[in-house]
Design an enzyme around this catalytic site. Structure first.
Site, PDB file in Angstrom:
ATOM      1  N   TYR A 267     -24.746  30.839 -21.544  1.00  0.00           N
ATOM      2  CA  TYR A 267     -25.385  32.024 -22.118  1.00  0.00           C
ATOM      3  C   TYR A 267     -25.093  33.275 -21.260  1.00  0.00           C
ATOM      4  O   TYR A 267     -24.614  34.292 -21.758  1.00  0.00           O
ATOM      5  CB  TYR A 267     -26.904  31.829 -22.256  1.00  0.00           C
ATOM      6  CG  TYR A 267     -27.582  33.144 -22.479  1.00  0.00           C
ATOM      7  CD1 TYR A 267     -27.518  33.763 -23.717  1.00  0.00           C
ATOM      8  CD2 TYR A 267     -28.219  33.816 -21.431  1.00  0.00           C
ATOM      9  CE1 TYR A 267     -28.078  35.015 -23.927  1.00  0.00           C
ATOM     10  CE2 TYR A 267     -28.782  35.057 -21.625  1.00  0.00           C
ATOM     11  CZ  TYR A 267     -28.712  35.650 -22.874  1.00  0.00           C
ATOM     12  OH  TYR A 267     -29.241  36.890 -23.067  1.00  0.00           O
TER      13      TYR A 267
ATOM     14  N   GLU B 270     -29.962  39.727 -16.765  1.00  0.00           N
ATOM     15  CA  GLU B 270     -29.944  38.493 -17.553  1.00  0.00           C
ATOM     16  C   GLU B 270     -30.617  37.336 -16.801  1.00  0.00           C
ATOM     17  O   GLU B 270     -31.320  36.535 -17.392  1.00  0.00           O
ATOM     18  CB  GLU B 270     -28.507  38.101 -17.930  1.00  0.00           C
ATOM     19  CG  GLU B 270     -27.873  39.006 -18.979  1.00  0.00           C
ATOM     20  CD  GLU B 270     -28.622  38.995 -20.313  1.00  0.00           C
ATOM     21  OE1 GLU B 270     -29.393  38.060 -20.582  1.00  0.00           O
ATOM     22  OE2 GLU B 270     -28.451  39.957 -21.081  1.00  0.00           O
TER      23      GLU B 270
ATOM     24  N   ASP C 204     -28.817  32.096 -26.567  1.00  0.00           N
ATOM     25  CA  ASP C 204     -30.065  31.656 -25.942  1.00  0.00           C
ATOM     26  C   ASP C 204     -31.060  31.305 -27.050  1.00  0.00           C
ATOM     27  O   ASP C 204     -30.685  31.235 -28.234  1.00  0.00           O
ATOM     28  CB  ASP C 204     -30.612  32.746 -25.005  1.00  0.00           C
ATOM     29  CG  ASP C 204     -31.071  33.982 -25.776  1.00  0.00           C
ATOM     30  OD1 ASP C 204     -30.788  34.083 -26.991  1.00  0.00           O
ATOM     31  OD2 ASP C 204     -31.730  34.846 -25.166  1.00  0.00           O
TER      32      ASP C 204
END
Ligand code: SF4
Length: 353
Positions: A129, A46, A147
């Site tokens: 996020y 991520e 996001d």
């Protein structure tokens, strides 16, 4: 949000959950970081995927995982090795924050990734996020991960014509999603939204609505406003800066230096450079201030590097030096290529040596 009418007419946003989950089961891409739900693997992916495309990330991710396979190895590696693994990905503060967070996990949680959303969110470099992605994918918690992709999907589904860059609108979308999260399949739902945004509900032009599992629930599709949504604030034009890079060579040795800590690309290696696109005379004057005696000075390549808010328009000189000026560190090309993190803004010049 004022413009939720379309999705509300179709039974509310909750009606997207079953078709999206079903679609995700059949259409999820087999990405490396989806092989299991180990929080370390998901977390690193991520962070790498922020501002960076999947295709670009894949080789970096493989290399990173081979060298630093767990939190302990990341916490213990030296910064030069870490930045070398990150070289070319940009936004180097992401790598430094990864290591800071790994060290926090080792010191505060005995090396075990925290499961609580608030604790995940408190780690360096982890925002709402990423915390939502880790909490839902790895620990099955019904926490949204919103996001740009997810904002776009939800704004289109709800026909939202407000500015999605506005934190209030973003919070509202996060709240709407939190209300509909399927507790038993939180991770899949997070990933189904990400996947739809990445492969079907695409930005920049018409999305692939014919392939969309929730098209019949979509406000933007029904009103033909897909390209007008999401509404975003106008971007301010990038600032342009001119620079001159000096490729100083003395025998096999090349001059480099570390950038200051408080500037763009802080504390990374660079070739000596000066502000402005300098003439030969100006270049010689700058080199004299550095204590460099040039035997030969030849104009080199030009290169434009685009950052998020700034563009560097760079010219260069290839300089054969008489001495190794003390102002710089002198290294071989191999050492620079193999062991030192040289940002993309400078790498094209290395290729010319
Ligand atoms: Fe996006 Fe089109 Fe699906 Fe609506 S129908 S969510 S605009 S891909």
């Amino acid at each position: 949000m004022k413009n939720r009418t379309e999705i509300d007419d179709t039974g509310g946003l909750a009606s997207i959950v079953p078709p999206l989950l079903k679609w995700y089961e059949k259409n999820a891409r087999a990405l490396l970081w989806r092989r299991n739900t180990d929080p370390y693997r998901v977390w690193v992916s991520e962070i790498m995927l922020q501002q960076t495309r999947v295709e670009t990330v894949i080789p970096y991710y493989e290399r990173f995982m081979a060298r630093l396979p767990d939190t302990e190895s990341l916490a213990g590696t030296d910064e030069d090795q870490l930045l070398k693994l990150w070289e070319g990905l940009g936004y180097y503060s992401r790598a430094r924050n990864l290591q800071k967070a790994a060290r926090t996990i080792m010191a505060k949680y005995g090396g075990k990734f925290p499961e609580n959303y608030g604790e995940i969110l408190s780690l360096p470099g982890i925002g709402q996020y990423t915390a939502g992605a880790i909490a839902s994918i790895c620990f099955s918690q019904p926490v949204p991960a919103v996001d740009g992709n997810v904002l776009r999907v939800i704004a289109r589904l709800t026909g939202c014509k407000e500015n999605v860059s506005d934190p209030k609108i973003k919070d509202e979308i996060r709240g709407m999603l939190a209300d509909i999260y399927p507790t038993e399949r939180s991770g899949d739902f997070t990933q189904s939204l990400m996947e739809l945004g990445a492969t079907v509900c695409l930005p920049n032009g018409l999305p692939r609505c014919a392939a969309c599992p929730v098209a019949d629930l979509c406000g933007a599709y029904r009103s033909g406003t897909q390209t007008a949504i999401p509404v975003k604030a106008k971007k301010t034009p990038r600032k342009k800066e001119q620079k001159t890079v000096f490729l100083l060579r003395c025998g096999d040795m090349i001059a480099v230096r570390k950038r200051a800590a408080d500037v763009l690309l802080g504390e990374l290696w660079e070739f000596p450079n000066a502000e402005g696109n300098l003439t030969v005379k100006q270049a010689r004057s700058v080199m004299a201030q550095w204590g460099v005696s040039a035997v030969e000075l030849v104009p080199g390549i030009r290169y434009k590097h685009v950052f998020t808010h700034i563009e560097w328009e760079t010219t260069s000189f290839a300089v054969t030096c008489e001495n190794m000026a003390a102002a710089f560190l002198w290294v071989t090309k191999e050492k620079l290529a193999d062991d030192m993190a040289l940002p993309s803004a400078f790498r094209p010049f290395l290729k010319t040596i």
